[in-house]
Design a protein around this motif. Structure first.
Motif, mmCIF file in Angstrom:
data_model
loop_
_atom_site.group_PDB
_atom_site.id
_atom_site.type_symbol
_atom_site.label_atom_id
_atom_site.label_comp_id
_atom_site.label_asym_id
_atom_site.label_seq_id
_atom_site.Cartn_x
_atom_site.Cartn_y
_atom_site.Cartn_z
ATOM 1 N N THR A 49 0.818 -1.212 0.000
ATOM 2 C CA THR A 49 0.000 0.000 0.000
ATOM 3 C C THR A 49 0.855 1.266 0.000
ATOM 4 O OG1 THR A 49 -0.181 -0.014 2.411
ATOM 5 C CG2 THR A 49 -1.931 -1.111 1.163
ATOM 6 N N VAL A 63 3.245 0.935 -4.148
ATOM 7 C CA VAL A 63 2.573 1.259 -5.401
ATOM 8 C C VAL A 63 2.349 2.763 -5.560
ATOM 9 C CG1 VAL A 63 0.460 0.924 -6.730
ATOM 10 C CG2 VAL A 63 1.569 -1.022 -5.650
ATOM 11 N N PRO A 64 1.799 3.463 -4.558
ATOM 12 C CA PRO A 64 1.621 4.909 -4.745
ATOM 13 C C PRO A 64 2.932 5.667 -4.932
ATOM 14 C CG PRO A 64 0.327 4.166 -2.878
ATOM 15 C CD PRO A 64 1.186 3.025 -3.311
ATOM 16 N N ILE A 65 3.964 5.308 -4.184
ATOM 17 C CA ILE A 65 5.234 6.026 -4.313
ATOM 18 C C ILE A 65 5.814 5.829 -5.700
ATOM 19 C CG2 ILE A 65 7.645 6.092 -3.568
ATOM 20 C CD1 ILE A 65 6.707 5.549 -0.752
ATOM 21 N N ASN A 124 4.527 4.541 -8.613
ATOM 22 C CA ASN A 124 3.732 4.908 -9.784
ATOM 23 C C ASN A 124 3.441 6.408 -9.853
ATOM 24 O OD1 ASN A 124 3.674 2.275 -10.682
ATOM 25 N ND2 ASN A 124 1.768 1.804 -9.663
ATOM 26 N N SER A 125 3.117 7.024 -8.739
ATOM 27 C CA SER A 125 2.812 8.457 -8.753
ATOM 28 C C SER A 125 4.046 9.290 -9.048
ATOM 29 C CB SER A 125 2.222 8.889 -7.414
ATOM 30 O OG SER A 125 1.021 8.210 -7.168
ATOM 31 N N THR A 132 0.739 15.822 -6.196
ATOM 32 C CA THR A 132 1.217 14.439 -6.127
ATOM 33 C C THR A 132 2.370 14.310 -5.144
ATOM 34 O OG1 THR A 132 0.545 14.009 -8.407
ATOM 35 C CG2 THR A 132 2.204 12.538 -7.466
ATOM 36 N N GLY A 192 1.102 14.663 -1.572
ATOM 37 C CA GLY A 192 0.435 13.444 -1.101
ATOM 38 C C GLY A 192 1.413 12.328 -0.780
ATOM 39 N N ILE A 193 2.399 12.136 -1.645
ATOM 40 C CA ILE A 193 3.400 11.099 -1.406
ATOM 41 C C ILE A 193 4.242 11.440 -0.184
ATOM 42 C CG2 ILE A 193 5.459 10.015 -2.381
ATOM 43 C CD1 ILE A 193 2.766 9.024 -3.512
ATOM 44 N N CYS A 226 2.349 10.347 2.807
ATOM 45 C CA CYS A 226 2.425 8.882 2.953
ATOM 46 C C CYS A 226 3.773 8.449 3.517
ATOM 47 C CB CYS A 226 2.206 8.209 1.605
ATOM 48 S SG CYS A 226 0.550 8.284 0.976
#
Length: 140
Positions: A81, A84-86, A88-89, A118, A121-122, A125
């Motif tokens: 979780t 993937v965001p780190i 891909n974004s 972006t 947000g990262i 996270c």
């Protein structure tokens, strides 16, 4: 499972390798010569020969695949979780930055605002994940 700083840096490197090579691959593939053969097998072999003998295409491709290998290795010890965001974004952000450096039109103010949001947000996270692991030994 929270991520260590080393895992986060590995995922940022993955994003840089993926995103940074996309505009280079696009540029190199647009300069390739068109190949025309009589059969599909000969066409495929000729296209592969053309691609793999072109260092302008081959080097970004190799770096992109190194990013994929690093991603695979990092996934073994990182929470999906977060991974993937780190990766891909941030890959999109790196694609836009390298594209701009190469002179491509990246979309103006809206693209820049999207990159800022972006990254914000990262950052949230990453901050929440890394702060959970302070004082714990790293697995990477």
């Amino acid at each position: 499972m929270a991520a260590s700083l080393g895992q986060v840096l590995a995922l940022v490197l993955v994003a840089a390798l993926w995103g940074g090579t996309q505009p280079l691959l696009k540029r190199a593939s647009s300069r390739l010569q068109q190949v025309h053969e009589r059969t599909w097998v000969r066409q495929l072999l000729q296209e592969m020969k053309t691609l793999f003998l072109n260092t302008e295409y081959l080097m970004p491709f190799f770096l992109n695949q190194c990013g994929s290998l690093l991603y695979y290795l990092t996934l073994a010890s990182t929470d999906l979780t977060l991974a993937v965001p780190i990766s891909n974004s941030l890959a999109v952000v790196f694609t836009l930055i390298v594209g701009k450096l190469l002179g491509e039109d990246i979309g103006g103010k809206r693209a820049f605002a999207g990159m800022v949001l972006t990254v914000a947000g990262i950052t949230l996270c990453i901050t929440s994940s890394v702060s959970k692991t302070q004082g714990k030994p790293s697995t990477l």
